[in-house]
Design a protein around this motif. Structure first.
Motif, mmCIF file in Angstrom:
data_model
loop_
_atom_site.group_PDB
_atom_site.id
_atom_site.type_symbol
_atom_site.label_atom_id
_atom_site.label_comp_id
_atom_site.label_asym_id
_atom_site.label_seq_id
_atom_site.Cartn_x
_atom_site.Cartn_y
_atom_site.Cartn_z
ATOM 1 N N GLY A 1 0.831 -1.197 0.000
ATOM 2 C CA GLY A 1 0.000 0.000 0.000
ATOM 3 C C GLY A 1 0.867 1.249 0.000
ATOM 4 N N GLY B 1 1.191 4.086 -2.887
ATOM 5 C CA GLY B 1 0.906 5.470 -2.567
ATOM 6 C C GLY B 1 2.048 6.424 -2.869
ATOM 7 N N PRO C 1 -2.956 2.811 3.764
ATOM 8 C CA PRO C 1 -2.682 2.748 2.327
ATOM 9 C C PRO C 1 -3.265 1.483 1.701
ATOM 10 N N GLU D 1 -5.023 5.011 -4.804
ATOM 11 C CA GLU D 1 -4.252 5.855 -3.897
ATOM 12 C C GLU D 1 -4.168 7.291 -4.416
#
Ligand SMILES: Nc1ncnc2c1ncn2[C@@H]1O[C@H](COP(=O)(O)OP(=O)(O)OP(=O)(O)O)[C@@H](O)[C@H]1O
Ligand SMILES: Nc1ncnc2c1ncn2[C@@H]1O[C@H](COP(=O)(O)OP(=O)(O)OP(=O)(O)O)[C@@H](O)[C@H]1O
Ligand SMILES: [Mg+2]
Ligand SMILES: [Mg+2]
Lengths: 322, 331
Positions: free
Chosen positions: A217, A221, B261, B268
């Motif tokens: 993640g 990002g 996240p 994102e």
């Protein structure tokens, strides 16, 4: 933007009594100013060894750089002298370590450890250094910098120690920041705050970041490009979109599938069966062979050559991932 | 599940560290844990999430009596754990084990893996050396370390491998309660999935009650039945994990969930987050009133003065420490 680091055919092996551990076995990549490169991969795949050896921080022996080069600022970090490396480390290239407890000296106050590098590398007076350090502590969200400066590392929680490390790395305005799991110990609101902070520094100064993380993640990002490692080998690299949406490697694919996601409730989490191989007993084939659901004969015999589409590079014998 | 008796009951636990900042200065108190109550039933996992430094590890350490709580009670399977001494304490210890946050510091570098795993067995159980080896082999393969590696030393393993060894050490005594302090945060995803599935399986098999400390809310979502969210030494929200993820109430929980996240670059790039501003307060001088008010986007005057209680939301089992929820817009 210009290229700041250029790594070619990098191989770092440990020569131990039990045999040769091929911790990093053929790494190629470029890093541009202002760019963030995410490195993900199996635990034990050589990410930390690569970064630590790049900075000359691992004892040789047992480590030996078998081949390769790492061009930075007109010189090769692989052949640079210890004096040169010392002047680069913690200065032009700063590093946030995976193990904050081992890189902070337990017997020295945080203040001493933060202020000395500034006085040594940047010729600051003690007062100037104090001011800079307090500023960076506030930036990483340590609200009471005076207390922090007077404390010893063990008085801090894991996350606070990690933030101290980040503050320390940022005080010298590095060209490259190498961050090995910088936010694993942090809760996500602080993580978001720190990643934002890094982004804004990158915009301002063109600092490049190499970010090692297990959190896909975070890579999604903040990274521009991503490198996937397994058992010392580079398996795949490309833009984050290449990796997340067009992955050509079964290992990358399996990684993405086995990541728990907050936006999806899962009854069962697929995991990759088996364990990573012993790096001192690798055969000539692909080190993922025993765990790969698409394994075929040639995978056991030779490591594949690169398949390339522009910046996207993947190492797999499969023609196309089903 | 709730019909079962709790195997662990913690009531009003406080852990305050005293520290003297220097001569002639008053002694400071770090209120690491400031009145935490929780219950765990066999076969149940409670996720514990919260700000770094909010006291999660201190809570875990106090529950296994590694540090002495300042106040409060701990009941394990009907016995007052804090009152136990000597032999009784030694006999009770195997039933509650902890996996520590820092796999580097928690494994003795001079011991081989075989010795690391034999140590708790030697300290607590009298087993034949055959039985001992059998248990070690079983647990080591359960956590995915090659059996041939038992004669290696911790430094010869990567961070992730060391964490598996730490999990093996905690589970080898077959405890009733396991406190897992960030057990998968240093692991890569494929191993993380294995370990999470392993912990789920072992938990079912051993009917283990587990307190799972993590800052990774996606991981916690996968493994926990119940969830407690901590901020500055206090629980600010608790309840069924499913409910909290669906409908987070406390402003801190909402910020947390919005900051996680998601492994999807396009998502994102387009996401909006609740970004908290304001200083992260220190537990030495926690803010007055509601300790979250300094970072809360919805704080009003009352929040600065009146400390809120942890109360049921509209009579549901979901508890929240914020009397202003009714006023806060839903997402
Ligand atoms: N001093 C050493 N002697 C021999 N082998 C070593 C030594 N240090 C590390 N290794 C081996 O080198 C390999 C790479 O380790 P490294 O720490 O780089 O992994 P990593 O990718 O950073 O893993 P993690 O994600 O778990 O941190 C591992 O297999 C490890 O066992
Ligand atoms: N031995 C100690 N002496 C003094 N203060 C301590 C001690 N151990 C912890 N603290 C303080 O207690 C508070 C809570 O720390 P703790 O390690 O429990 O946090 P945590 O929630 O586990 O954080 P993290 O997520 O960063 O691991 C912190 O402010 C820390 O500085
Ligand atoms: Mg590492
Ligand atoms: Mg902790």
């Amino acid at each position: 933007m210009g290229e700041v680091l250029h790594v070619r055919d990098y191989r770092a092996y440990f020569h131990t009594r039990r045999g040769i551990v091929k911790a990093v076995d053929g790494l190629n990549f470029n890093l541009s100013a202002g760019e963030t490169l995410g490195i993900v991969g199996e635990s034990g795949s050589g990410k930390s060894v690569f970064l630590l050896s790049l900075l000359g921080l691992l004892p040789k022996p047992p480590l030996r750089i078998e081949s390769g080069s790492a061009q930075f600022g007109g010189m090769d970090l692989v052949t640079a002298s210890e004096d040169t490396m010392r002047s680069i480390r913690g200065n032009k290239i700063a590093m946030i370590f995976q193990e904050p407890m081992t890189s902070l000296n337990p017997y020295l106050k945080i203040g001493t450890q933060l202020i000395e590098p500034l006085m040594i590398h940047r010729n600051k007076t003690k007062d100037e250094a104090f001011k800079i350090v307090k500023g960076s502590l506030l930036k990483v969200g340590i609200g009471d910098p005076d207390r922090a400066l007077n404390a010893y590392p063990h008085e801090f929680s894991g996350g606070m120690r990690q933030r101290v490390m980040i503050a320390m790395a940022l005080t010298t305005h590095p060209e490259i920041l190498i961050a090995d799991e910088p936010t694993t110990a942090l809760d996500v609101t602080v993580q978001a705050q720190i990643l934002e902070l890094l982004k804004s520094i990158q915009k301002e100064t063109g600092m490049a970041v190499i970010l090692v993380t297990h959190d896909l993640g975070v890579v999604a990002g903040v990274a521009d490009r991503c490198l996937v490692m397994y058992a010392g080998k580079l398996f795949e690299q490309g833009s984050v979109d290449d990796i997340f949406y067009r992955s050509q490697h079964p290992y990358t694919h399996a990684l993405l599938k086995s990541t728990p996601r907050l936006d999806k409730a899962l009854a069962a989490l697929p995991s990759i069966a088996g364990t990573a191989p012993d790096l001192s007993k690798l055969g000539p084939g692909c080190p993922f062979d025993a765990r790969c659901e698409y394994v075929k004969e040639e995978c056991r015999n030779s490591f594949p050559t690169a398949k390339r589409t522009e910046e996207h590079e993947s190492f797999c014998h499969l023609e196309k991932l089903p | 599940m709730s019909e079962l008796q709790p195997v662990l009951t913690v009531k009003d636990l406080k852990v305050h560290f005293k520290k003297s900042p220097g001569y002639f200065k008053p002694v400071e108190r770090v209120k690491a844990v400031d009145g935490v109550s929780l219950e765990l039933r066999p076969g149940e996992t409670m996720g514990l999430v919260g700000e770094s430094g909010c006291g999660k590890s201190s809570l875990g350490r106090a529950i296994i009596r590694l540090i002495h709580p300042t106040e409060g009670t701990i009941d394990i399977g009907g016995t007052n754990f804090l009152a136990l001494k000597g032999g009784a304490l030694r006999r009770a210890r195997p039933s509650i084990q902890m996996v520590f946050q820092d796999p580097y510091a928690s494994l003795d570098p001079r011991m081989t893996i075989q010795e690391v795993l034999a140590e708790p067995l030697n300290a607590h159980l009298r087993l034949s050396s055959e039985e001992k080896n059998r248990r070690i082999q079983k647990i080591i393969s359960a956590v995915g370390i090659p059996k041939t590696a038992v004669h290696k030393y911790p430094h010869e393993f990567s961070g992730g491998q060391r964490q598996r060894i730490a999990i093996a050490r905690a589970l080898i005594l077959e405890p009733k309660v396991l406190i897992a302090d960030e057990p998968v945060s240093s692991l890569d995803v494929s191993v993380q999935a294995q370990i999470l599935n392993l912990m789920k399986d072992l938990q079912r098999e051993m009917n283990l009650a587990m307190l799972f400390i993590s800052h990774n809310l996606a991981v916690v979502r996968y493994i926990s039945h119940r969830l407690a969210v901590m901020y500055l030494g206090k629980i600010v929200e608790a309840g069924e994990s499913r409910e909290i993820y669906k409908n987070p109430l406390h402003p801190y929980t909402r910020a947390l969930i919005s900051a996680v996240p998601i492994p999807d670059p396009k998502l994102e790039r387009s996401r909006t987050r609740i970004v908290l501003t304001g200083e992260i307060p220190s537990p030495v001088n926690p803010p007055s009133g509601c300790t979250f008010h300094t970072r809360c986007p919805y704080a009003v005057e009352k929040c600065r003065t009146t400390p809120p209680e942890l109360l049921s939301f509209n009579g549901s089992p979901q508890l929240v420490r914020c009397p202003e929820i009714g006023r806060i817009p839903r997402q």
